[in-house]
Design a protein around this motif. Structure first.
Motif, short mmCIF file in Angstrom:
data_model
loop_
_atom_site.label_atom_id
_atom_site.label_comp_id
_atom_site.label_asym_id
_atom_site.label_seq_id
_atom_site.Cartn_x
_atom_site.Cartn_y
_atom_site.Cartn_z
N PHE A 30 12.72 -25.01 -14.78
CA PHE A 30 12.53 -25.46 -13.39
C PHE A 30 12.38 -24.28 -12.44
O PHE A 30 11.51 -24.26 -11.58
N THR A 31 13.25 -23.27 -12.57
CA THR A 31 13.21 -22.14 -11.64
C THR A 31 11.94 -21.31 -11.83
O THR A 31 11.48 -20.68 -10.88
N SER A 32 11.34 -21.34 -13.02
CA SER A 32 10.09 -20.60 -13.23
C SER A 32 8.95 -21.21 -12.42
O SER A 32 7.93 -20.59 -12.20
N MET A 33 9.17 -22.44 -11.97
CA MET A 33 8.19 -23.12 -11.10
C MET A 33 8.58 -22.97 -9.63
O MET A 33 8.06 -23.67 -8.77
N SER A 48 7.08 -31.51 -18.42
CA SER A 48 6.10 -30.73 -17.67
C SER A 48 6.66 -29.37 -17.26
O SER A 48 5.93 -28.37 -17.26
N ALA A 49 7.94 -29.31 -16.92
CA ALA A 49 8.56 -28.02 -16.59
C ALA A 49 8.46 -27.08 -17.79
O ALA A 49 8.16 -25.89 -17.64
N PHE A 50 8.69 -27.61 -18.99
CA PHE A 50 8.58 -26.80 -20.21
C PHE A 50 7.16 -26.28 -20.40
O PHE A 50 6.94 -25.10 -20.64
N VAL A 51 6.16 -27.16 -20.27
CA VAL A 51 4.77 -26.75 -20.46
C VAL A 51 4.37 -25.72 -19.39
O VAL A 51 3.69 -24.75 -19.69
N SER A 63 0.22 -26.44 -13.97
CA SER A 63 0.12 -27.50 -12.97
C SER A 63 1.08 -27.27 -11.81
O SER A 63 0.83 -27.73 -10.71
N ASN A 64 2.19 -26.59 -12.10
CA ASN A 64 3.23 -26.33 -11.10
C ASN A 64 3.82 -27.62 -10.54
O ASN A 64 4.31 -27.65 -9.42
#
Length: 143
Positions: A30-33, A48-51, A63-64
């Protein structure tokens, strides 16, 4: 093996923590986004957070967004998917906003095998019926 699959496999087995604690690596997705990790936990849908995390680590566009179907507008659609391409699936019904996203590992006549997050509450490889596929996507390198 594609860089995307290699990085995704490095996370194989990362699993949600039962109870009040959270797996720190899932919070990192999550924080990487640039999302505030205090607003999310490892119970939040995180495929989606993983991808997004894997794509970022590998230097590909992302996609962010946390919505799995957000990947339908990233990269380009393909009719000849290869290992490491994105697979977007519908969940509940094809017209729902809900979905799932992961990386293609292989396919059989009836199933796609995805390496993804939040599959059985962990990073794993799981089979999904092909009838649930919305699209296969080829990611572009990030600018």
């Amino acid at each position: 093996m594609s860089k995307l699959i290699s990085i995704a496999l490095s996370q194989f087995g990362v699993k949600e923590v039962k109870g009040a604690k959270d797996h720190p690596q899932i919070l990192n997705y999550f924080t990487s986004m640039d999302l505030d990790k205090t607003k999310y936990n490892d119970e939040t849908s995180w495929c989606s957070a993983f991808v997004n995390w894997v794509a970022k680590q590998a230097g590909y566009e992302k996609s962010n967004r946390l919505n799995a179907r957000s990947w339908l507008s990233v990269g380009k659609s393909t009719d000849t998917p290869k290992q490491g391409d994105i697979v977007v699936l519908w969940r509940d019904n094809p017209n729902s906003w809900k979905g799932h996203v992961g990386f293609l590992v292989k396919e059989s006549k009836r199933y796609v095998y995805l390496l993804g997050g939040n599959q059985g509450n962990s990073v794993s490889i799981k089979a999904y019926p092909k009838k649930r596929i919305l699209d296969y996507r080829v990611l572009n390198k990030a600018l």
